[in-house]
Enzyme design. Sequence first.
Site, PDB file in Angstrom:
ATOM      1  N   GLY A  13       1.030  -1.437  -0.279  1.00  0.00           N
ATOM      2  CA  GLY A  13      -0.201  -0.399  -0.279  1.00  0.00           C
ATOM      3  C   GLY A  13       0.505   1.388  -0.048  1.00  0.00           C
ATOM      4  O   GLY A  13       0.177   1.980   0.627  1.00  0.00           O
ATOM      5  N   LEU A  93      -9.439  -7.633 -13.861  1.00  0.00           N
ATOM      6  CA  LEU A  93     -11.149  -7.452 -13.655  1.00  0.00           C
ATOM      7  C   LEU A  93     -11.747  -7.781 -14.498  1.00  0.00           C
ATOM      8  O   LEU A  93     -10.773  -7.458 -16.004  1.00  0.00           O
ATOM      9  CB  LEU A  93     -11.443  -5.842 -13.010  1.00  0.00           C
ATOM     10  CG  LEU A  93     -10.338  -4.802 -11.751  1.00  0.00           C
ATOM     11  CD1 LEU A  93     -10.355  -3.845 -12.489  1.00  0.00           C
ATOM     12  CD2 LEU A  93     -11.564  -5.339 -10.882  1.00  0.00           C
ATOM     13  N   HIS A 109       1.387   0.660 -12.870  1.00  0.00           N
ATOM     14  CA  HIS A 109       2.420  -0.076 -13.369  1.00  0.00           C
ATOM     15  C   HIS A 109       4.072   0.288 -13.599  1.00  0.00           C
ATOM     16  O   HIS A 109       4.642   1.054 -13.263  1.00  0.00           O
ATOM     17  CB  HIS A 109       1.714  -0.854 -14.802  1.00  0.00           C
ATOM     18  CG  HIS A 109       2.501  -1.460 -15.679  1.00  0.00           C
ATOM     19  ND1 HIS A 109       2.325  -3.170 -14.717  1.00  0.00           N
ATOM     20  CD2 HIS A 109       3.580  -1.893 -15.914  1.00  0.00           C
ATOM     21  CE1 HIS A 109       3.216  -4.310 -15.116  1.00  0.00           C
ATOM     22  NE2 HIS A 109       4.106  -3.287 -16.055  1.00  0.00           N
ATOM     23  N   ASP A 145      -2.940  -4.180 -17.962  1.00  0.00           N
ATOM     24  CA  ASP A 145      -2.180  -3.033 -18.428  1.00  0.00           C
ATOM     25  C   ASP A 145      -1.893  -1.855 -20.091  1.00  0.00           C
ATOM     26  O   ASP A 145      -1.098  -2.290 -20.422  1.00  0.00           O
ATOM     27  CB  ASP A 145      -0.925  -3.823 -17.826  1.00  0.00           C
ATOM     28  CG  ASP A 145      -0.482  -4.010 -16.877  1.00  0.00           C
ATOM     29  OD1 ASP A 145      -1.759  -3.804 -15.731  1.00  0.00           O
ATOM     30  OD2 ASP A 145       0.048  -5.125 -16.387  1.00  0.00           O
TER      31      ASP A 145
HETATM   32  C1  GRF Z   1       3.640  -1.173  -7.514  1.00  0.00           C
HETATM   33  O1  GRF Z   1       5.163  -1.124  -8.124  1.00  0.00           O
HETATM   34  C2  GRF Z   1       2.744  -1.360  -8.861  1.00  0.00           C
HETATM   35  O2  GRF Z   1       3.184  -0.598  -9.835  1.00  0.00           O
HETATM   36  C3  GRF Z   1       2.294  -2.211  -9.260  1.00  0.00           C
HETATM   37  O3  GRF Z   1       1.900  -3.041  -7.427  1.00  0.00           O
HETATM   38  C4  GRF Z   1       3.199  -1.981  -6.566  1.00  0.00           C
HETATM   39  C5  GRF Z   1       2.325  -2.049  -5.441  1.00  0.00           C
HETATM   40  O4  GRF Z   1       3.141  -1.080  -4.221  1.00  0.00           O
HETATM   41  N1  GRF Z   1       0.671  -2.639  -9.407  1.00  0.00           N
HETATM   42  P1  GRF Z   1       2.252  -0.523  -3.398  1.00  0.00           P
HETATM   43  O5  GRF Z   1       1.470  -1.523  -2.436  1.00  0.00           O
HETATM   44  O6  GRF Z   1       1.911   0.115  -3.464  1.00  0.00           O
HETATM   45  O7  GRF Z   1       3.498  -0.474  -2.514  1.00  0.00           O
END
Ligand code: GRF
Length: 203
Positions: A13, A93, A109, A145
């Site tokens: 998060g 989803l 992403h 994506d």
């Molecule tokens: C991030 O690297 C984001 O780009 C990918 O998942 C990871 C999530 O990290 N989709 P966090 O939970 O926000 O720390």
Amino acid sequence: MKKKLAILLSGRGSNFEAIARAVESGQIDAEIAVVISNRAGAWGLERARELGIEALCLPSRGMARDEYDVKLVEELKRHNPDLICLAGFMRLLTPAFIEAFRGRILNIHPSLLPAFPGLDAQRQALEHGVRFSGCTVHFVDEGLDSGPIVIQAAVPVRDTDTVETLSDRILEAEHAAYPRAIALVLSGAYRIAGRRVVHLKPN
Ligand code: GRF
């Protein structure tokens, strides 16, 4: 009335926290109405609760994708979000979900899309030998994506990088890019022309 964000996550998060900071500072003019995780132990849920934000777990384990997304749509609709931000939400989803909130779902992403979609994007970039990678905030469509790109940020790949060091550098860029993209989309200062998200204000 304040615009409402819903955040979907599955783990750490840190992007959610960056968004929460941007809400706090006024960079994002909205409130976080709810944080939903599909995993009970997600650290992001804990953080949300500490920040006094409604946080709930809708466990997905063992549930069919369609069935899960019906519940998720139902829960989200109760909160009536203007924008749904996927922040490390580790589930694909269904088209029904996308349809319910079309044009109102963002994802971040950790690569410069369309390079390296899917899992382990940072490892893919390192193994491919690109000299730059980065992050992409994009609208979510039915593909993996693949939706229109709102913002990207590039970071260099160093010869000494490991997956961890590259991921850390990209994550720092993510924390700046996601709030900017959310503020832009909420402001409505863009139009979509085919695959392109054209920004209507200089950035
Ligand atoms: C991030 O690297 C984001 O780009 C990918 O998942 C990871 C999530 O990290 N989709 P966090 O939970 O926000 O720390």
